[in-house]
Motif scaffolding. Sequence first.
Motif, PDB file in Angstrom:
ATOM      1  N   GLU A 626       0.833  -1.208   0.000  1.00 38.85           N
ATOM      2  CA  GLU A 626       0.000   0.000   0.000  1.00 38.85           C
ATOM      3  C   GLU A 626       0.866   1.256   0.000  1.00 38.85           C
ATOM      4  O   GLU A 626       0.588   2.230  -0.711  1.00 38.85           O
ATOM      5  CB  GLU A 626      -0.911  -0.012   1.232  1.00 38.85           C
ATOM      6  N   GLN A 627       1.947   1.230   0.775  1.00 37.61           N
ATOM      7  CA  GLN A 627       2.820   2.400   0.879  1.00 37.61           C
ATOM      8  C   GLN A 627       3.528   2.700  -0.441  1.00 37.61           C
ATOM      9  O   GLN A 627       3.639   3.856  -0.853  1.00 37.61           O
ATOM     10  CB  GLN A 627       3.858   2.160   1.990  1.00 37.61           C
ATOM     11  N   VAL A 628       3.997   1.648  -1.122  1.00 39.62           N
ATOM     12  CA  VAL A 628       4.675   1.837  -2.409  1.00 39.62           C
ATOM     13  C   VAL A 628       3.693   2.380  -3.442  1.00 39.62           C
ATOM     14  O   VAL A 628       4.009   3.325  -4.181  1.00 39.62           O
ATOM     15  CB  VAL A 628       5.324   0.525  -2.890  1.00 39.62           C
ATOM     16  N   ASP A 629       2.501   1.804  -3.503  1.00 36.19           N
ATOM     17  CA  ASP A 629       1.489   2.302  -4.442  1.00 36.19           C
ATOM     18  C   ASP A 629       1.182   3.779  -4.186  1.00 36.19           C
ATOM     19  O   ASP A 629       1.151   4.593  -5.117  1.00 36.19           O
ATOM     20  CB  ASP A 629       0.196   1.485  -4.320  1.00 36.19           C
ATOM     21  N   THR A 630       0.960   4.121  -2.929  1.00 42.26           N
ATOM     22  CA  THR A 630       0.627   5.507  -2.579  1.00 42.26           C
ATOM     23  C   THR A 630       1.770   6.451  -2.938  1.00 42.26           C
ATOM     24  O   THR A 630       1.556   7.538  -3.491  1.00 42.26           O
ATOM     25  CB  THR A 630       0.300   5.615  -1.078  1.00 42.26           C
ATOM     26  N   ARG A 636       6.417  10.204  -5.221  1.00 41.29           N
ATOM     27  CA  ARG A 636       7.384  10.281  -4.130  1.00 41.29           C
ATOM     28  C   ARG A 636       8.276   9.035  -4.201  1.00 41.29           C
ATOM     29  O   ARG A 636       8.142   8.086  -3.423  1.00 41.29           O
ATOM     30  CB  ARG A 636       6.676  10.421  -2.788  1.00 41.29           C
ATOM     31  N   PHE A 637       9.181   9.086  -5.168  1.00 39.96           N
ATOM     32  CA  PHE A 637      10.003   7.919  -5.489  1.00 39.96           C
ATOM     33  C   PHE A 637      10.916   7.528  -4.332  1.00 39.96           C
ATOM     34  O   PHE A 637      11.091   6.343  -4.040  1.00 39.96           O
ATOM     35  CB  PHE A 637      10.839   8.204  -6.746  1.00 39.96           C
ATOM     36  N   ALA A 638      11.510   8.506  -3.680  1.00 35.02           N
ATOM     37  CA  ALA A 638      12.420   8.208  -2.569  1.00 35.02           C
ATOM     38  C   ALA A 638      11.668   7.549  -1.417  1.00 35.02           C
ATOM     39  O   ALA A 638      12.197   6.645  -0.757  1.00 35.02           O
ATOM     40  CB  ALA A 638      13.112   9.481  -2.088  1.00 35.02           C
ATOM     41  N   ASP A 639      10.430   7.987  -1.162  1.00 38.73           N
ATOM     42  CA  ASP A 639       9.638   7.369  -0.089  1.00 38.73           C
ATOM     43  C   ASP A 639       9.404   5.894  -0.383  1.00 38.73           C
ATOM     44  O   ASP A 639       9.508   5.037   0.518  1.00 38.73           O
ATOM     45  CB  ASP A 639       8.292   8.083   0.053  1.00 38.73           C
ATOM     46  N   ALA A 640       9.080   5.577  -1.639  1.00 40.01           N
ATOM     47  CA  ALA A 640       8.860   4.174  -2.024  1.00 40.01           C
ATOM     48  C   ALA A 640      10.142   3.367  -1.823  1.00 40.01           C
ATOM     49  O   ALA A 640      10.119   2.258  -1.275  1.00 40.01           O
ATOM     50  CB  ALA A 640       8.397   4.090  -3.471  1.00 40.01           C
ATOM     51  N   CYS A 641      11.272   3.937  -2.258  1.00 41.70           N
ATOM     52  CA  CYS A 641      12.555   3.229  -2.137  1.00 41.70           C
ATOM     53  C   CYS A 641      12.940   3.013  -0.685  1.00 41.70           C
ATOM     54  O   CYS A 641      13.393   1.920  -0.298  1.00 41.70           O
ATOM     55  CB  CYS A 641      13.665   4.014  -2.838  1.00 41.70           C
ATOM     56  N   ASN A 642      12.780   4.037   0.124  1.00 39.18           N
ATOM     57  CA  ASN A 642      13.164   3.911   1.538  1.00 39.18           C
ATOM     58  C   ASN A 642      12.288   2.891   2.257  1.00 39.18           C
ATOM     59  O   ASN A 642      12.784   2.125   3.090  1.00 39.18           O
ATOM     60  CB  ASN A 642      13.087   5.276   2.230  1.00 39.18           C
TER      61      ASN A 642
END
Length: 883
Positions: A626-630, A636-642
């Motif tokens: 869910e977090q990666v999709d959001t 927010r590419f860095a948020d997905a990666c982190n």
Amino acid sequence: MESIYSPKEIEEKWYSQWESEGSFQPKGEGKPFTIVIPPPNVTGALHMGHALNNTLQDVLIRWKRLQGYKALWQPGTDHAGIATQSVVERKIAEEGLTARGIGREKFIEKVWEWKAEYGDRIINQLKKLGCSCDWSRTRFTMDEGLSNSVKEVFVRLYNDGLIYPGTRLINWCPKLQTALADEEVETKDTPGHFWNLRYPLEGEPEKYIVVSTTRPETMLGDTAVAVHPDDPRYKDLIGKNVILPLMNRPIPIIGDEHADPEKGSGAVKITPAHDAHDFEVGLRHDLKQINVMNPDATMNELAGPYQGLNRFEARERILEDLKKEGLLDSIEDHNTPIPHCYRTGDVIEPRLMRQWFVKMKPLAEPAIASVKEGRTRFVPERYAKTYFDWLEQFRDWCISRQIWWGHQIPVWYAISETKNVRTEDTPFFVARSEEEALTQAKEKFGDAVKLEQDEDVLDTWFSSALWPFSTLGWPENTELLQDHYPTDVLITARDIIYFWVARMMFSGIKYLGKEPFHTVYINGTILDEKGQRMSKSKGNGIDPIDMINQYGCDAVRFSLLTLTSEGQDIKLSPTKFEMGRNFANKLWNAVRFVLPHTEGVDINIDLANMDLADKWIVSRLHSIIEQVDTSLEKYRFADACNALYHFTWNDFCSKYLEIRKKVITAEGNSPEKQQAVSVFVSVLKDLIHLLHPFMPFITEEIWHNLGMNTSLIVSTWPKSDRNMMDKEVEDGFERAQDIVESIRSIRGAYAIPRSQKLKAITRLDSDAGLTDAQLEIITNLENLESFEVSVGGEKPAKSAAAVIPGGHVYVPLEGILDFDAEKAKLEKELAKTKNFLMGLTKKLGNEKFVNNAPADVIAKEKEKLATQKEKAEKLEAAIADLS
């Protein structure tokens, strides 16, 4: 699986297979999702800016492809008119040739030869970066289809009254000998002078008017002196003449509000052929327009005795002559904004020439409204201002260029049989082809008419503006155009918002009635580690291909993506890619550890018998999906990666695998082992789907090592299930982990080996207690002699303490440590740390150091200070534990 992850071989293998399987082509019945690549110049080589920009696009395309969209990433290259012509001119110069010497036709042949040899270099580099463009649809802005689109747009704009020829002052680059658009001019503040010159009154040579100039060489083309009509100093002189120094011709004194009584003498020289403001004044007063320079910025025959000198030599000679005649009144130092050519750095000359222009206001207004009304948005939103600032000026766009490489302007002039000369009054015909133009000409002048095409070419951005629809087949109403226009998101750099983004917007709205994309994502700029822009001249660039060869493509991609935050610039050094490499190795080694133990195991999770650790990792997985999709939906590419980094490294490969290690590696095939392996493999399959857009190669390799027969790139993206998320489970597991980590931190603080059994005591602030499942995790992960849990209570004597949420953990140290020796060691280390802290504090308190040291050096010193303070606090706490 090999013991060491070797990226090169794996990357080449999978990229080749994806291409051969047609994995990059839009397939299926899903909803279309489209991105058009910002076409790199055909002269270009991949730099870090390209690497970041194209990795961001590839993430979105791979994500949408896995979600079942009919995803098209439309690739291609730009012919880059001026840049490419310059490159080829330098190349043929090595053979002793010049463009003018071999003629237009032969030169164009040379450019196409060069393009055939070198034009695919950047395409091949993009493939090495893992870009999943549909290469079968690669376009070039000079290919036949796109050239037809350009002609169609030119003809339609002309027929709509939006393209016109006009004689106006334009930006002229003497080195390239071509006009430039306003956006192609870089203004730099340059130390210079105001030269104050005396212009004698006609018939009264002892009287004069003082005028100021920063470019004395242009005075030779003066045709008036302007004063403000209400300036009492000059009111009686309006209508009289002054004598233009050195040229000895009378020029009028005119009244015009362009002259500011508060500036200088209040009088200004007017040179309509060499200054934009003066040009407008000249039109108002019907002044002559005297151009005193040749195209190469040497002085022409109208410059009198200065003919043949270059402009700067002429300046010096003119000033010498004025001084001799007593007409140089004074000189003032002055920082002057000087316009330079973006390509050559040459000083721009305003030049009066006939050029082709696009009327901007009717095109700009709908494009402005589209963003203001929310049909297209910028991310980050602040970049909409750059877009508005340019469009709202409504400055007509000079689209003609005096070079040979590019789209030749589709205009044909009717040349008289007797006088083969073209003038501004020569009739012309705008058409899609010479045949069409000839048909128009014959209707007007009869069969004997002779046509000659305009020699100029169009600004490169004219064709680039059509990229989102010309690449899809427009003006034909192709199936591809119907499916994939409008496109979805454009990812580009801030420095081409007005060059390219704005022009694509008004072109798409004008010809297809729809904005070309709903979102414009502006990525940050890659800087070196000191915060400077990377450039060849500075020698501070980092070659992405070198980094891929050293660290692997996935490592480079993942590191760049982790560093990028919404529109912010990135300070980069080669060592930053170590993070991505270490992450890839961590994932590889975890999978390699488990894989041999999966043989003969039926991968099937028994949901009814999942214990706390199983429920926790499954809940965490669905939260991460869910977090990666959001994050990706919000760019927010860095948020997905982190999120993926911490889940993969900490939760999956460290915590969960450590808990399950004994069961997974046990002999036989017990129900416990089957459950542990099933959970691990099931979570891993979803995890490598999540990681695939960011790290395509290692994930594809792991997927196939798990025995999958179809390619991961075209499989199905996992969906989060709220029913599988359990905050209570996650909190319960984390509580057990907090206790484990606190015991381990105490071991680390006192260098107690893992083989040493410890007693541990947990004092909770409330009677919440610990469940059997939590106790099992704690005792499995730590080598404990005993573990006691109670509510409240004093700290046991001679024990080390650690704070956890809702309580404390204590480890009695009597019998384990020599207290006196350990305390002496810690006190010695504390003294050393405090001395170091004192030196750092003094250094950062030194005003001279803070004012003169580079920002990155000061930041590092502050970081050291914070680290040492934390170390001192931990040492003091450890000493207190031993007291």
